[in-house]
Design an enzyme around this catalytic site. Structure first.
Site, mmCIF file in Angstrom:
data_model
loop_
_atom_site.group_PDB
_atom_site.id
_atom_site.type_symbol
_atom_site.label_atom_id
_atom_site.label_comp_id
_atom_site.label_asym_id
_atom_site.label_seq_id
_atom_site.Cartn_x
_atom_site.Cartn_y
_atom_site.Cartn_z
ATOM 1 N N GLU A 97 8.652 18.527 30.747
ATOM 2 C CA GLU A 97 7.398 19.841 31.228
ATOM 3 C C GLU A 97 6.104 18.866 31.045
ATOM 4 O O GLU A 97 5.220 19.232 31.477
ATOM 5 C CB GLU A 97 7.447 20.685 29.895
ATOM 6 C CG GLU A 97 8.370 21.684 30.507
ATOM 7 C CD GLU A 97 9.190 22.603 29.220
ATOM 8 O OE1 GLU A 97 8.763 22.573 28.308
ATOM 9 O OE2 GLU A 97 10.446 23.006 29.308
ATOM 10 N N GLU A 167 17.753 15.104 29.558
ATOM 11 C CA GLU A 167 17.657 16.641 29.829
ATOM 12 C C GLU A 167 17.264 16.650 31.392
ATOM 13 O O GLU A 167 16.071 16.328 31.781
ATOM 14 C CB GLU A 167 16.353 17.015 29.083
ATOM 15 C CG GLU A 167 16.473 16.801 27.710
ATOM 16 C CD GLU A 167 15.473 17.920 26.753
ATOM 17 O OE1 GLU A 167 15.896 18.890 26.167
ATOM 18 O OE2 GLU A 167 14.218 17.814 27.068
HETATM 19 P P1 13P Z 1 16.246 25.121 27.103
HETATM 20 O O1 13P Z 1 17.394 24.885 25.867
HETATM 21 O O2 13P Z 1 15.638 26.329 27.153
HETATM 22 O O3 13P Z 1 17.194 24.800 28.337
HETATM 23 O O4 13P Z 1 15.219 23.915 26.890
HETATM 24 C C1 13P Z 1 15.700 22.857 26.770
HETATM 25 C C2 13P Z 1 14.571 21.825 26.557
HETATM 26 O O5 13P Z 1 13.715 21.501 27.432
HETATM 27 C C3 13P Z 1 14.489 20.957 25.157
HETATM 28 O O6 13P Z 1 13.614 20.266 25.096
#
Ligand code: 13P
Length: 252
Positions: A97, A167
């Site tokens: 993000e 991720e």
């Molecule tokens: P979620 O577990 O909501 O998919 O998010 C993962 C994340 O970005 C952890 O840093």
């Protein structure tokens, strides 16, 4: 054997009041993490860091981001010395993000990791491919570049103590978690990339986490895998019941 790690990334969620409620709920359940051989952490907002530090027992508190300069005219940013002063000893770096919405690059992540090393602070360095890159079969080349560029110029000692989170962007907050096979393959690949460049000894110290739609009902499957040392969890870390259920399921 490495201890498993579970870190909750709260992102831009929870007021201070809600953070206090969460910490108290964990206390009530008397989670004795040390005994359980699980390292637990939370990355709250900057404002909630002191609360989690104070009420979170042995939870490790992570900042979600840092600036690489010590101080200066960077409106809206928070420096490492500011975090040090309140006892924070680690930070997430390069979350997707941050890369997507705030235009962070492998180069800025590298500056941040170098700044953390200078202050003897740990990091969870986040890497992961977008859906487009995944569909174009570019996952490994993207990950390799993120890892090698991000780690450039860090000491081998620091790298050997680093945590890296894989991720995949397409799995974050979407409910479309990567299969255990994909997660395992890429977590192993990250260690291989580090081993190729820095040697097996350095690579063997690195922890690699999986993140992306991890929930109480699938966490064990990931963490039972020999190449996945833990999980970085967003949505499912927000409710104390669900955080506790994940801890119980890892043990289970
Ligand atoms: P979620 O577990 O909501 O998919 O998010 C993962 C994340 O970005 C952890 O840093």
């Amino acid at each position: 054997m490495k201890r498993k790690i579970l870190v909750g990334n709260w992102k831009m969620n929870k007021t201070m009041k809600e953070a206090i409620e969460f910490a108290n709920a964990l206390k009530d359940k008397s989670i004795e993490v040390e005994k359980e051989n699980i390292i637990l952490g939370i990355a709250p907002s900057y404002l909630c860091l002191p609360i989690v530090q104070k009420l979170g027992g042995s939870l490790i508190t992570y900042a979600q981001n840092v600036h690489y300069e010590e101080s200066g005219a960077f409106t809206g940013e928070v420096s490492i010395p500011m975090l040090e002063e309140i006892g924070v000893s680690a930070s997430l770096i390069g979350h997707s993000e941050r890369r997507t919405y705030f235009k962070e690059t492998n180069e800025t992540c590298n500056l941040k990791l170098k700044a953390l090393e200078k202050h003897d602070m740990n990091a969870i360095y986040c890497v992961g491919e977008t859906l487009k890159e995944y569909e174009e079969d570019k996952t490994k080349s993207v990950i390799k570049k993120q890892v090698l560029k991000g780690l450039e110029g860090l000491s081998e000692e620091y790298i050997s103590e680093l945590t890296i989170a894989y991720e995949p962007v397409w799995s974050i907050g979407t409910g479309k978690n990567a299969s255990k096979e994909i997660a395992s393959d890429i977590c192993k690949y990250i260690v291989d990339v580090i081993a190729d460049k820095y040697g097996d000894e350095v690579a063997s110290g690195v922890y690699v986490l999986y993140g992306g739609s991890v929930k109480p009902n699938n966490i064990k499957e990931y963490l039972d895998d020999e190449h996945i040392d833990g999980a970085l969890v967003g949505g499912a870390s927000l409710k104390p019941e669900s955080f506790i259920e994940m801890i119980e399921n890892i043990r289970g």
